[in-house]
Design an enzyme around this catalytic site. Structure first.
Site, short mmCIF file in Angstrom:
data_model
loop_
_atom_site.label_atom_id
_atom_site.label_comp_id
_atom_site.label_asym_id
_atom_site.label_seq_id
_atom_site.Cartn_x
_atom_site.Cartn_y
_atom_site.Cartn_z
N GLY A 239 0.78 -1.28 0.29
CA GLY A 239 -0.26 0.21 -0.07
C GLY A 239 1.29 1.31 0.35
O GLY A 239 1.74 1.36 -0.86
N SER A 240 0.07 2.03 0.46
CA SER A 240 0.80 3.59 0.58
C SER A 240 2.37 3.40 2.26
O SER A 240 2.24 3.27 2.63
CB SER A 240 -0.04 4.99 0.92
OG SER A 240 -0.22 4.64 2.17
N GLY A 244 2.89 1.43 5.37
CA GLY A 244 3.80 0.73 5.91
C GLY A 244 3.89 1.30 6.39
O GLY A 244 4.90 0.82 7.69
N GLU A 261 5.66 -3.73 0.68
CA GLU A 261 5.18 -3.24 -0.75
C GLU A 261 4.85 -1.61 -0.73
O GLU A 261 3.80 -2.15 -0.39
CB GLU A 261 5.36 -4.45 -0.88
CG GLU A 261 5.93 -5.77 -1.77
CD GLU A 261 7.27 -5.50 -2.45
OE1 GLU A 261 7.18 -4.62 -2.64
OE2 GLU A 261 8.19 -5.81 -2.27
#
Length: 509
Positions: A239-240, A244, A261
């Site tokens: 995600g963003s 994260g 990621e």
């Protein structure tokens, strides 16, 4: 499967919710899935309650104790069967991905094919979970390393790849002997329900326990439960960067593991020795594919000043030929953004480009005719800008491409490319061997992915996928990415009649 039908790959709509492998239930509030293609409601899912979450974790713990005892190649056989099911359902699932997420139908099919490919990879991997034999300094001792199943793997996925990223984690974790709890994006819950049902068929046909792979739906708090849960040793989150960092902080506080990621701000360098034909294809697809909603989307095009004006003309002509519309129609190049929030972020970015001194080569805007009734269709944009602008430094999940000029040699371009906080994907377009090798050397790209004469998007599952800096440092999919899903152990066996100590230490009594 689409429109007003009441099932998603065999699951009754009123039962969408939480699953521990073979049973479906849910008593939480409804989450409604609307298609960005036409704005229609596709279906509803039940959010997982805290009580249901506790049941899911309990079943996952029980299932793990049984699943880890099955030999890895036998676990690989279950993943092989999952791959066969995905082949059977490829068309239906691909259409659902396209309709619920908004990506083109071919990209929807491609995402399911990626799931099939990772199944094939994982089947082979199930016979390759290798360790190392190490020569001991002590006589008559054998020392080696081995890997054991880790436990429960928590998987949090984003809307833009609603099924593929789950499969990257799940297929590898399954052959490693782990159980999985999946929290998909609340924007694409029905894709998750479909995948869970497909895997549930395989588990049921093999008389395997509930809880080997479980699905929980919900908003942010469900992910927070997972992140704080000491029973889940690994959280894999996509995600963003903002999300994260929050996940990483919470999991690190309990000394858990994370596989992150996160965002990308990917660039293609175009040197004077570039083949402009392939450059055009790579740049345009990279910038507008999935309506700019890939983590590997091309967001910056760094062009040498000697060919800058030529590239501008070529790009503008190409953008004028792009077709925007229903992604289920193969003649269209660009579908919608995921929802109205994404549209607002797109419009806000356009305002910031103006405020910060960028100049539009191709202007944007929202399409509002009857054909675009969902309100989620936007025009792709090209803006001339400096790499130092705040908006250029920011990842906007939309089809906005920044055109940046450089002079000097390729190292100057690499400095610009590396001059952002994100470090996912990168590419250089050149037929000059020296430039290509510099780009791939320790002086070159600081990203986890660095390509020559291909674009920034479209990774193969055989290679580890992930990035550096604010992209999170995680690696998924191929290569030795499987090691994150296992715990590493060093073993020493003494087969002598003495007990020599390491480093020559003497301990006599």
């Amino acid at each position: 499967m689409l429109g007003n039908e009441k099932t998603i790959l065999g699951i009754q709509q009123e039962n969408f919710g939480t699953s521990t492998g073979q049973d479906w239930f849910g008593t939480g509030n409804f989450i409604t899935s609307f298609s960005p293609v036409d704005g229609n409601e596709i279906g509803k899912v039940r959010a997982t309650t805290k009580e249901e979450y506790e049941l899911v974790v309990s079943k996952a713990q029980i299932a793990f104790k049984e699943w880890r005892l099955i030999p890895a190649p036998k676990r690989g056989e279950i993943v092989r069967q999952l791959g066969d099911k995905l082949r059977k359902y490829k068309e239906d699932l691909g259409k659902l991905v396209s309709y619920e997420m908004g990506k083109s139908l071919q990209e929807g099919y491609g995402e399911v094919q990626e799931m099939i490919d990772i199944c094939d990879f994982a089947v082979g991997l199930s016979r390759q979970l290798y360790g190392l034999t190490i020569h001991s300094e002590r006589p008559s001792h054998r020392m080696y390393e081995q890997y054991h199943p880790l436990g429960i793997v928590g998987v949090i996925t984003a809307f833009n790849f609603p099924v593929a990223v789950w499969s990257w984690n799940t297929c590898l974790a399954l052959v490693c002997g782990d159980s999985i709890i999946w929290k998909p994006s609340e924007k694409t819950p029905l894709c998750a329900v479909a995948c869970q049902n497909i895997l549930a068929e395989v588990l049921k046909e093999n008389n395997l326990p509930e809880g080997i792979c479980s699905l929980i739906n919900g908003e942010k708090e469900v992910g927070e439960w997972m992140s704080k849960d000491e029973r889940i040793p690994l959280i894999s989150a996509t995600g963003s960067t903002r999300m994260g960092k929050e996940v990483n902080q919470v999991v690190a506080a309990r000394l858990g593991k994370t596989l992150l990621e996160l965002g990308g701000n990917n660039a293609i360098i175009v040197t004077p020795d570039a083949d402009l034909k392939i450059t055009l294809t790579a740049a345009v697809f990279g910038a507008v594919g999935t309506a700019g909603q890939r983590c590997t989307t091309t967001r910056r095009l760094i062009v040498h000043d000697s060919i800058y004006d030529q590239v501008k003309v070529i790009l503008k002509n190409a953008y004028e030929q792009l077709k925007i519309g229903n992604p289920l129609d193969a003649s269209n190049h660009i579908g919608p953004l995921i929802d109205q929030d994404a549209v607002r972020n797109y419009l806000l970015a356009l305002e910031k480009i103006k405020e910060q001194g960028g100049e539009f080569l191709v202007h944007g805007g929202v399409l509002e005719t009857e054909e675009y009734s969902s309100g989620c269709y936007v025009k792709p944009v090209i803006a001339e800008a400096s790499n130092e602008l705040e908006i250029v430094q920011t990842e906007t999940f939309a089809p906005i491409l920044y055109l940046i000029k450089y002079s000097g040699d390729v190292l100057d371009a690499i400095d610009i490319q590396n001059g952002v906080k994100q470090g996912l994907s990168s590419a250089i377009m050149t037929t000059n061997l020296r430039e290509a090798e510099l780009f791939l050397s320790h002086q070159g790209s600081d990203c986890g992915i660095a390509n020559v004469n291909i674009g920034t998007s479209g990774a193969e599952i055989g290679g580890a996928f992930g990035g550096e800096k604010e992209t999170g440092g995680g690696r998924e999919s191929g290569s030795d990415a499987w090691k994150i899903y296992m715990r590493r152990q060093t073993n020493t066996i003494n087969y002598s009649t003495e007990l020599p100590l390491a480093q020559g230490i003497q301990f006599n009594f």
